[in-house]
Design a protein around this motif. Structure first.
Motif, PDB file in Angstrom:
ATOM      1  N   LEU A 110       0.806  -1.224   0.000  1.00 20.32           N
ATOM      2  CA  LEU A 110       0.000   0.000   0.000  1.00 20.32           C
ATOM      3  C   LEU A 110       0.841   1.278   0.000  1.00 20.32           C
ATOM      4  O   LEU A 110       0.299   2.373  -0.142  1.00 20.32           O
ATOM      5  N   THR A 113       0.689   3.774  -3.089  1.00 25.75           N
ATOM      6  CA  THR A 113      -0.599   4.447  -3.258  1.00 25.75           C
ATOM      7  C   THR A 113      -0.915   5.425  -2.139  1.00 25.75           C
ATOM      8  O   THR A 113      -1.382   6.546  -2.391  1.00 25.75           O
ATOM      9  N   TYR A 114      -0.621   5.046  -0.899  1.00 26.44           N
ATOM     10  CA  TYR A 114      -1.131   5.809   0.237  1.00 26.44           C
ATOM     11  C   TYR A 114      -0.083   6.606   1.027  1.00 26.44           C
ATOM     12  O   TYR A 114      -0.458   7.433   1.854  1.00 26.44           O
ATOM     13  N   TRP A 169      -2.332   7.329  10.051  1.00 30.78           N
ATOM     14  CA  TRP A 169      -2.151   7.701   8.647  1.00 30.78           C
ATOM     15  C   TRP A 169      -3.486   7.831   7.924  1.00 30.78           C
ATOM     16  O   TRP A 169      -3.667   8.732   7.101  1.00 30.78           O
ATOM     17  N   LYS A 170      -4.441   6.954   8.238  1.00 34.13           N
ATOM     18  CA  LYS A 170      -5.761   7.036   7.610  1.00 34.13           C
ATOM     19  C   LYS A 170      -6.421   8.368   7.942  1.00 34.13           C
ATOM     20  O   LYS A 170      -7.031   9.020   7.070  1.00 34.13           O
ATOM     21  N   ILE A 173      -4.590  11.283   5.873  1.00 33.71           N
ATOM     22  CA  ILE A 173      -4.908  11.387   4.453  1.00 33.71           C
ATOM     23  C   ILE A 173      -6.401  11.581   4.214  1.00 33.71           C
ATOM     24  O   ILE A 173      -6.808  12.117   3.182  1.00 33.71           O
ATOM     25  N   ASP A 174      -7.224  11.189   5.184  1.00 32.42           N
ATOM     26  CA  ASP A 174      -8.666  11.370   5.069  1.00 32.42           C
ATOM     27  C   ASP A 174      -9.063  12.821   5.319  1.00 32.42           C
ATOM     28  O   ASP A 174     -10.209  13.216   5.097  1.00 32.42           O
TER      29      ASP A 174
END
Length: 296
Positions: A110, A113-114, A169-170, A173-174
């Motif tokens: 991942l 991409t992230y 991290w979610k 980036i969210d």
């Protein structure tokens, strides 16, 4: 664990190994004014960094920006960004610092991409983490949880840490931050690092403005503009400040006298060293030496 001294190479890259047990992370508590310099000196590293202020207030510099971070809030500092920190008006600032290898934030599958798009973005050197925002509060809670997990070392705590990292991290980036990639900004950062690198390597020698400018492939006037933009000082004033920083560890050695220290760090007269030291540290080198040796 309190980090009181920063080991930095000739490129101002921090040499500290940010690793806790088998994981490429480090999470520790820092009291800013307990550092050998009285502040966290300018440096950079490949790891991304999250900060949670648990007491007082801190002023962070990230690249050319200065940010006041209040108690209870935090800061994200991106990979490769020059940064430093100082206490705000002797508030006794204490913060939790979490350093993470970008490759460890999510699984390798991942990463491209992230993670990679965010650490390469030129408009994301830092992000203020305001505890009043839900996404930010989630990040701050996870930082504290990771710190507690490392302290307690309960069963499976390494797995629990990886869960918290993914949560951090979610939420980051969210947040919906729009990424930009500007080549000129990358070049500016590289040139600033080159000039600081040259000073770091040659601080004990005679240094002229032309030398610093040449290291960054700039004219003298453009060199001065870079230092004013990034560090709010002239190149030569920065050299003096850096020499004084380098003198601090030498002054704590019993076998070094003031004159020897002055010449070792690049001053060509003891009296000028004493004056510059007093202006910077609000005490003479001798007073500093006696105070540090007495408190060992």
């Amino acid at each position: 664990m309190q980090m009181k001294s920063f080991m930095i190479d000739e490129n101002f890259k921090e040499l500290t190994k940010h690793q806790t047990v088998v994981m490429p992370i480090a999470c520790y508590q820092t009291t800013i004014n307990q550092n050998i310099n009285g502040h966290i000196p300018l440096h950079w590293h490949d790891e991304i960094q999250f900060v949670l202020i648990v007491k007082g207030e801190a002023i962070f510099q990230v690249n050319e920006d200065w940010i006041l971070v209040k108690e209870g809030d935090g800061l994200f500092i991106n990979s490769g960004c020059l940064h430093m920190a100082q206490d705000k008006e002797q508030s006794g600032c204490v913060y939790i610092c979490l350093n993470i290898s970008p490759y460890f934030v999510v699984s390798q599958e991942l990463y491209t991409t992230y993670v990679k798009p965010y650490i390469q973005a030129t408009n994301l050197p830092y992000l203020y983490i305001d505890a009043n925002e839900i996404w930010a509060k989630n990040i701050l809670d996870a930082i504290l949880k990771i710190y507690q997990l490392i302290e307690q070392k309960s069963q499976y705590y390494e797995i629990d840490i990886t869960i918290q990292l993914a949560l951090i991290w979610k939420n980051l980036i969210d947040n919906g931050f729009k990424l930009e990639y500007v080549q000129t900004e990358i070049l500016k950062s590289q040139r600033m690092k080159q000039m600081l690198s040259w000073i770091h390597e040659h601080y004990a020698e005679k240094i002229l403005l032309e030398d610093i400018a040449r290291a960054g492939q700039l004219s003298r006037s453009e060199c001065c503009r870079y230092f004013k933009r990034f560090l709010k000082c002239t190149p030569l004033n920065y050299v003096i400040d850096y020499r004084i920083q380098k003198s601090l560890s030498l002054l704590q050695q019993d076998d070094c006298n003031i004159t020897e220290v002055a010449y070792q760090v690049g001053f060509n007269s003891t009296s000028y060293f004493i004056k510059a030291f007093r202006d910077s540290m609000n005490m003479t080198p001798l007073a500093y030496k006696k105070n540090k040796i007495h408190n060992v």
